[in-house]
Design an enzyme around this catalytic site. Structure first.
Site, short mmCIF file in Angstrom:
data_model
loop_
_atom_site.label_atom_id
_atom_site.label_comp_id
_atom_site.label_asym_id
_atom_site.label_seq_id
_atom_site.Cartn_x
_atom_site.Cartn_y
_atom_site.Cartn_z
CG ASP A 1 21.59 4.00 11.36
OD1 ASP A 1 21.74 4.87 12.23
OD2 ASP A 1 20.86 2.99 11.51
CD GLU A 2 27.09 -0.26 9.23
OE1 GLU A 2 27.84 0.31 8.43
OE2 GLU A 2 27.49 -1.10 10.07
N GLY A 3 21.81 0.32 12.17
CA GLY A 3 20.97 -0.16 13.28
C GLY A 3 19.57 -0.52 12.78
CD GLU B 1 2.74 3.19 7.68
OE1 GLU B 1 3.43 2.59 6.84
OE2 GLU B 1 2.10 2.62 8.57
CG ASP C 1 13.05 0.37 12.66
OD1 ASP C 1 12.51 -0.55 13.32
OD2 ASP C 1 13.05 0.42 11.42
CB VAL D 1 17.40 -7.49 9.53
CG1 VAL D 1 18.62 -6.74 10.04
CG2 VAL D 1 16.28 -7.43 10.56
CG LEU D 2 18.22 -4.18 4.28
CD1 LEU D 2 17.88 -2.77 3.84
CD2 LEU D 2 18.43 -5.10 3.08
CB SER E 1 -0.97 0.00 1.18
OG SER E 1 -0.27 0.18 2.39
CB SER F 1 9.37 7.77 11.87
OG SER F 1 8.79 7.94 13.15
CE LYS G 1 -8.27 6.87 6.27
NZ LYS G 1 -8.48 5.96 7.45
#
Ligand code: GRF
Length: 208
Positions: A141-143, A174, A145, A92-93, A13, A136, A172
């Site tokens: 970054d590497e953390g 977002e 969120d 997770v990246l 969405s 938000s 909505k």
């Protein structure tokens, strides 16, 4: 025109709100490719319905995260994307991916960070009993969120709410702040200054 690659895992969405903004002309960028790690993701159908290249790269087809991400990088770079947009992407990246796209990955999180990071953020807020939550957008970054915040939107948590009614109220917002975030990025108006993101005025207001 700047190009984005959108990573999804599910319904898409948020992807749809970005597609609609591009098609309405309010968001001037090109969605070069949509990639899902789940083959059943409806977001793939959304992309195909709008003639946007869509690929499924299943994490389960790779022996480890690094090899999965190497394929993501190969595909994204193949399309020449300038920015990676995570839109309901549930993997997770690793630092490998984040370093490759340093300051060129944006995510949306359904809570007012740094509150309620991680999964089921809407439920975390609902169960906690606060009066407000929201969403938000942030650089990744590497953390988890933890990257510099770009935009946030607040929504009330009402006495009669359920987790679902709160989630749809957040969703909505977002769909409003993600296209706005990407518009600011596309106009070169986001400047990362340490932990913070400065939003520059539009060119025509900067007095030349
Ligand atoms: C959204 O709340 C998003 O913030 C979270 O997953 C939900 C569904 O996103 N990550 P979408 O409909 O797949 O964009």
């Amino acid at each position: 025109m700047k190009k984005i690659g959108v990573l999804i895992s599910g319904g898409g969405s948020n992807l749809q709100s970005i597609i609609d903004s591009v098609e309405s002309g309010s968001l001037r960028l090109e969605i070069a490719v949509v990639i899902s790690n789940n083959e059943g993701a409806f977001g793939i159908t959304r992309a195909e319905n709008h003639g946007i290249p869509a690929e499924v790269i299943k994490h389960s087809d790779y022996p480890d995260r690094e090899k999965f991400e190497a394929q993501l990088i190969k595909t994204l770079d193949g399309y020449g994307v300038d920015l990676v947009v995570l839109a309901g992407f549930m993997r997770v990246l690793t630092p490998l991916f984040v370093k490759h796209y340093h300051n060129r990955i944006i995510n949306i999180h359904p809570a007012i960070l740094p509150l309620f990071p991680g999964t089921h953020a809407q439920k975390q807020a609902f169960d906690y009993g606060g009066r407000f939550s929201g969403c938000s957008t942030h650089f990744v970054d590497e953390g988890t969120d933890t990257g510099p915040i770009i935009l946030q939107a607040i929504v009330p948590i009402l006495p009669e709410d359920t987790e679902d009614t709160l989630s749809s109220r957040i969703l909505k917002e977002e769909h409003r702040i993600y296209p706005e975030t990407l518009r600011l990025w596309s106009e070169g108006r986001l400047r990362i200054e340490g932990r913070k993101v400065r939003i520059l005025p539009p060119d025509d207001e900067s007095g030349g």
